[in-house]
Write a protein that holds these residues in place. Sequence first.
Motif, PDB file in Angstrom:
ATOM      1  N   ASP A  65      50.972 -73.828  50.600  1.00  0.00           N
ATOM      2  CA  ASP A  65      51.617 -72.568  50.965  1.00  0.00           C
ATOM      3  C   ASP A  65      51.115 -72.156  52.343  1.00  0.00           C
ATOM      4  OD1 ASP A  65      52.111 -69.734  51.306  1.00  0.00           O
ATOM      5  OD2 ASP A  65      52.621 -69.670  49.180  1.00  0.00           O
ATOM      6  N   ASN A  66      52.058 -72.027  53.267  1.00  0.00           N
ATOM      7  CA  ASN A  66      51.713 -71.718  54.651  1.00  0.00           C
ATOM      8  C   ASN A  66      51.589 -70.207  54.890  1.00  0.00           C
ATOM      9  OD1 ASN A  66      53.226 -71.921  57.890  1.00  0.00           O
ATOM     10  ND2 ASN A  66      51.144 -72.520  57.407  1.00  0.00           N
ATOM     11  N   GLY A  67      50.889 -69.538  53.992  1.00  0.00           N
ATOM     12  CA  GLY A  67      50.613 -68.118  54.172  1.00  0.00           C
ATOM     13  C   GLY A  67      51.743 -67.196  53.773  1.00  0.00           C
ATOM     14  N   LEU A  74      50.340 -78.698  39.576  1.00  0.00           N
ATOM     15  CA  LEU A  74      48.987 -79.238  39.493  1.00  0.00           C
ATOM     16  C   LEU A  74      48.006 -78.485  40.388  1.00  0.00           C
ATOM     17  CD1 LEU A  74      49.906 -83.039  39.558  1.00  0.00           C
ATOM     18  CD2 LEU A  74      49.489 -81.576  37.570  1.00  0.00           C
ATOM     19  N   LYS A  75      48.488 -78.031  41.542  1.00  0.00           N
ATOM     20  CA  LYS A  75      47.592 -77.299  42.441  1.00  0.00           C
ATOM     21  C   LYS A  75      48.390 -76.650  43.565  1.00  0.00           C
ATOM     22  CE  LYS A  75      43.030 -77.662  44.538  1.00  0.00           C
ATOM     23  NZ  LYS A  75      41.852 -78.533  44.772  1.00  0.00           N
ATOM     24  N   VAL A  76      47.954 -75.464  43.975  1.00  0.00           N
ATOM     25  CA  VAL A  76      48.490 -74.779  45.148  1.00  0.00           C
ATOM     26  C   VAL A  76      47.326 -74.457  46.067  1.00  0.00           C
ATOM     27  CG1 VAL A  76      49.661 -72.727  46.024  1.00  0.00           C
ATOM     28  CG2 VAL A  76      50.411 -73.751  43.869  1.00  0.00           C
ATOM     29  N   ILE A  77      47.439 -74.858  47.325  1.00  0.00           N
ATOM     30  CA  ILE A  77      46.422 -74.480  48.299  1.00  0.00           C
ATOM     31  C   ILE A  77      47.086 -73.722  49.438  1.00  0.00           C
ATOM     32  CG2 ILE A  77      44.956 -76.452  47.717  1.00  0.00           C
ATOM     33  CD1 ILE A  77      45.776 -77.754  50.331  1.00  0.00           C
ATOM     34  N   ILE A  78      46.314 -72.876  50.101  1.00  0.00           N
ATOM     35  CA  ILE A  78      46.810 -72.075  51.208  1.00  0.00           C
ATOM     36  C   ILE A  78      46.311 -72.658  52.515  1.00  0.00           C
ATOM     37  CG2 ILE A  78      46.971 -69.750  52.181  1.00  0.00           C
ATOM     38  CD1 ILE A  78      48.108 -69.983  49.355  1.00  0.00           C
ATOM     39  N   ASP A  79      47.205 -72.842  53.461  1.00  0.00           N
ATOM     40  CA  ASP A  79      46.839 -73.282  54.812  1.00  0.00           C
ATOM     41  C   ASP A  79      47.722 -72.509  55.778  1.00  0.00           C
ATOM     42  OD1 ASP A  79      46.627 -74.674  57.321  1.00  0.00           O
ATOM     43  OD2 ASP A  79      45.794 -76.386  56.219  1.00  0.00           O
ATOM     44  N   THR A  80      47.128 -71.653  56.585  1.00  0.00           N
ATOM     45  CA  THR A  80      47.892 -70.741  57.438  1.00  0.00           C
ATOM     46  C   THR A  80      48.048 -71.243  58.871  1.00  0.00           C
ATOM     47  OG1 THR A  80      45.881 -69.481  57.936  1.00  0.00           O
ATOM     48  CG2 THR A  80      47.230 -68.727  56.082  1.00  0.00           C
ATOM     49  N   ALA A  81      47.854 -72.540  59.099  1.00  0.00           N
ATOM     50  CA  ALA A  81      48.074 -73.092  60.436  1.00  0.00           C
ATOM     51  C   ALA A  81      49.493 -72.788  60.899  1.00  0.00           C
ATOM     52  CB  ALA A  81      47.838 -74.601  60.427  1.00  0.00           C
ATOM     53  N   ASP A  82      49.661 -72.523  62.185  1.00  0.00           N
ATOM     54  CA  ASP A  82      50.971 -72.176  62.746  1.00  0.00           C
ATOM     55  C   ASP A  82      51.960 -73.315  62.498  1.00  0.00           C
ATOM     56  OD1 ASP A  82      53.209 -71.633  64.317  1.00  0.00           O
ATOM     57  OD2 ASP A  82      52.035 -70.766  65.946  1.00  0.00           O
ATOM     58  N   TRP A  83      53.014 -73.007  61.726  1.00  0.00           N
ATOM     59  CA  TRP A  83      54.021 -74.023  61.372  1.00  0.00           C
ATOM     60  C   TRP A  83      54.656 -74.617  62.625  1.00  0.00           C
ATOM     61  CZ3 TRP A  83      56.443 -74.139  56.103  1.00  0.00           C
ATOM     62  CH2 TRP A  83      57.429 -75.124  55.995  1.00  0.00           C
ATOM     63  N   ASN A  84      54.941 -73.789  63.629  1.00  0.00           N
ATOM     64  CA  ASN A  84      55.652 -74.252  64.822  1.00  0.00           C
ATOM     65  C   ASN A  84      54.868 -75.279  65.617  1.00  0.00           C
ATOM     66  OD1 ASN A  84      58.061 -72.792  64.558  1.00  0.00           O
ATOM     67  ND2 ASN A  84      57.127 -70.956  65.423  1.00  0.00           N
ATOM     68  N   THR A  85      53.551 -75.169  65.615  1.00  0.00           N
ATOM     69  CA  THR A  85      52.736 -76.067  66.433  1.00  0.00           C
ATOM     70  C   THR A  85      51.865 -77.012  65.618  1.00  0.00           C
ATOM     71  OG1 THR A  85      51.028 -74.349  66.606  1.00  0.00           O
ATOM     72  CG2 THR A  85      52.676 -74.461  68.380  1.00  0.00           C
ATOM     73  N   ASN A  86      51.823 -76.821  64.293  1.00  0.00           N
ATOM     74  CA  ASN A  86      50.926 -77.626  63.463  1.00  0.00           C
ATOM     75  C   ASN A  86      51.614 -78.191  62.218  1.00  0.00           C
ATOM     76  OD1 ASN A  86      48.015 -77.228  64.630  1.00  0.00           O
ATOM     77  ND2 ASN A  86      48.954 -75.190  64.650  1.00  0.00           N
ATOM     78  N   GLU A  87      52.921 -78.447  62.308  1.00  0.00           N
ATOM     79  CA  GLU A  87      53.616 -78.952  61.125  1.00  0.00           C
ATOM     80  C   GLU A  87      53.070 -80.308  60.691  1.00  0.00           C
ATOM     81  OE1 GLU A  87      58.070 -80.016  59.404  1.00  0.00           O
ATOM     82  OE2 GLU A  87      57.886 -78.932  61.308  1.00  0.00           O
TER      83      GLU A  87
END
Length: 232
Positions: free
Chosen positions: A41-43, A59-72
């Motif tokens: 989940d991207n935030g 099975l699992k959900v993790i959060i990663d808020t890296a900028d989608w536009n520059t870190n896809e």
Amino acid sequence: MKDKDEIKLIVGLLIKNEADKYLKEVLDDIATYADGFVVVDNGSVDNSAEICLSYEKCLKVIIDTADWNTNETHLRKVLFNLACSFSPDWILILDADEILEKNFRQFLPGLMESKEYDWYGFTICHFWEVATHYRIDKLWAPHNSYIRMCRWLPKFNYLWPNYNIGNPLPMNVHQILNGKKTDIRIKHLAYSNTEDIKKRYDRYSTRPGDFHQKTHVESILDKNIILRKWDD
């Protein structure tokens, strides 16, 4: 929840604020054929993560808020590695607006039992303005280059590009391993709502270093398009 040694097919989803879109429809479908699914989940600021966690096969959900536009690419790698951590036989990567056609379930056992192929490509159909017709003109015409499913090989050195291209799978999967592009179709629903078409255009036309051709991005706003009715 299945034990790791029982997971033959795992699905990976990268999501962000999908609660009011197609997420439930996508998850309901995944639950009919996959042994489990994992989510990055991207935030999200809605309840997308909670919706995913409500499914027994999550099975699992993790959060990663890296900028989608520059870190896809980074996000795709995190998702793939999360799927690998469950030691599945096969990994299928989908977006939260993609649904495989009904006959996928019929062909899936044969795909996974094959000793010849280590990846599969599917035919993408972009639904346009409505959820009943897909676009067939220009580069929107259906093509079977969406490589979304691969065998998990523990000793294979999966490699990712060092630039932001957003490939769902490691780049050397289709470069080195033997695979097959199939006629099995994916319903891509991102453009099936007229309001979302303009949002997609704005996103891709302003995204830094995006790999989409400028003419292709401009064609999102075409007024004269050719559609075909979906037939299951």
